[in-house]
Scaffold this motif. Structure first.
Motif, PDB file in Angstrom:
ATOM      1  N   ILE A   4       0.454  -1.397   0.071  1.00 19.07           N
ATOM      2  CA  ILE A   4       0.076  -0.302   0.441  1.00 19.07           C
ATOM      3  C   ILE A   4       0.766   0.796   0.083  1.00 19.07           C
ATOM      4  CG2 ILE A   4      -1.821   1.060   1.122  1.00 19.07           C
ATOM      5  CD1 ILE A   4      -3.213  -1.461   2.355  1.00 19.07           C
ATOM      6  N   ARG A   5       0.562   1.730  -0.716  1.00 15.98           N
ATOM      7  CA  ARG A   5       1.227   3.085  -0.729  1.00 15.98           C
ATOM      8  C   ARG A   5       0.526   4.225  -1.012  1.00 15.98           C
ATOM      9  NH1 ARG A   5       4.365   5.541  -6.105  1.00 15.98           N
ATOM     10  NH2 ARG A   5       2.652   5.172  -6.833  1.00 15.98           N
ATOM     11  N   CYS A   6       0.935   5.880  -0.834  1.00 14.36           N
ATOM     12  CA  CYS A   6      -0.236   6.626   0.275  1.00 14.36           C
ATOM     13  C   CYS A   6       0.506   7.800  -0.921  1.00 14.36           C
ATOM     14  CB  CYS A   6      -0.553   6.881   1.288  1.00 14.36           C
ATOM     15  SG  CYS A   6      -1.431   5.876   1.602  1.00 14.36           S
ATOM     16  N   LYS A  89      -7.009   1.803  -6.275  1.00 16.31           N
ATOM     17  CA  LYS A  89      -6.923   3.431  -6.023  1.00 16.31           C
ATOM     18  C   LYS A  89      -8.031   4.292  -4.983  1.00 16.31           C
ATOM     19  CE  LYS A  89      -4.185   3.946  -9.922  1.00 16.31           C
ATOM     20  NZ  LYS A  89      -4.745   2.765 -10.525  1.00 16.31           N
ATOM     21  N   THR A  92      -8.354   8.690   0.761  1.00 14.80           N
ATOM     22  CA  THR A  92      -8.856   8.536   1.744  1.00 14.80           C
ATOM     23  C   THR A  92      -7.982  10.111   2.731  1.00 14.80           C
ATOM     24  OG1 THR A  92      -7.935   7.381   4.035  1.00 14.80           O
ATOM     25  CG2 THR A  92      -6.456   7.862   2.372  1.00 14.80           C
ATOM     26  N   LYS A 101      -4.768   6.767  -2.117  1.00 15.66           N
ATOM     27  CA  LYS A 101      -4.003   5.142  -1.841  1.00 15.66           C
ATOM     28  C   LYS A 101      -4.623   4.134  -2.775  1.00 15.66           C
ATOM     29  CE  LYS A 101      -5.255   1.182   1.623  1.00 15.66           C
ATOM     30  NZ  LYS A 101      -7.085   1.509   2.610  1.00 15.66           N
ATOM     31  N   THR A 103      -3.110   0.312  -3.402  1.00 17.33           N
ATOM     32  CA  THR A 103      -3.098  -1.362  -3.122  1.00 17.33           C
ATOM     33  C   THR A 103      -2.730  -1.725  -4.100  1.00 17.33           C
ATOM     34  OG1 THR A 103      -4.567  -0.358  -1.398  1.00 17.33           O
ATOM     35  CG2 THR A 103      -4.017  -2.605  -1.816  1.00 17.33           C
TER      36      THR A 103
END
Length: 107
Positions: A4-6, A89, A92, A101, A103
């Motif tokens: 997970i990258r934000c 995507k 958030t 976000k 994933t």
């Protein structure tokens, strides 16, 4: 396993993303100045820009869901920030800022 990258947007970056997306889609803002910007966290994240005309008339422009995500993704692509096409995507809020976000499924 998943990754997970934000990508967290500052308010100014999110405003630029929304304005550019409006131009790209032919839905540019009404004439005037952006007088306020706020993020609402309800069932979904809503970005609200208030535009004040030279005559003092206020217009509130809410953006959420797919439109908000599309604006954020396009902003990332314009700035050469990698956004994997096949990743899930979502939008958030992290530390009072809107975040994209991403994933990615593992092998």
């Amino acid at each position: 396993m998943r990754e997970i990258r934000c990508i967290v947007f500052e308010d100014g970056e999110l405003i630029k993303a929304l304005v550019a997306h409006g131009r790209r889609t032919g839905k540019s803002l009404p004439p005037g100045q952006i007088s306020s910007f706020e993020i609402e966290r309800s069932k979904e994240v809503v970005a609200r820009m208030t535009i004040t005309s030279d005559e003092g008339q206020k217009t509130v422009i809410p953006t959420s869901g797919a439109q908000l995500a599309a604006a954020m993704i396009a902003y990332c692509i314009d700035r050469k920030v990698p956004v994997p096409a096949h990743a899930a995507k979502s939008i958030t809020v992290i530390d009072d800022h809107v975040a994209l976000k991403i994933t990615m499924a593992g092998d």
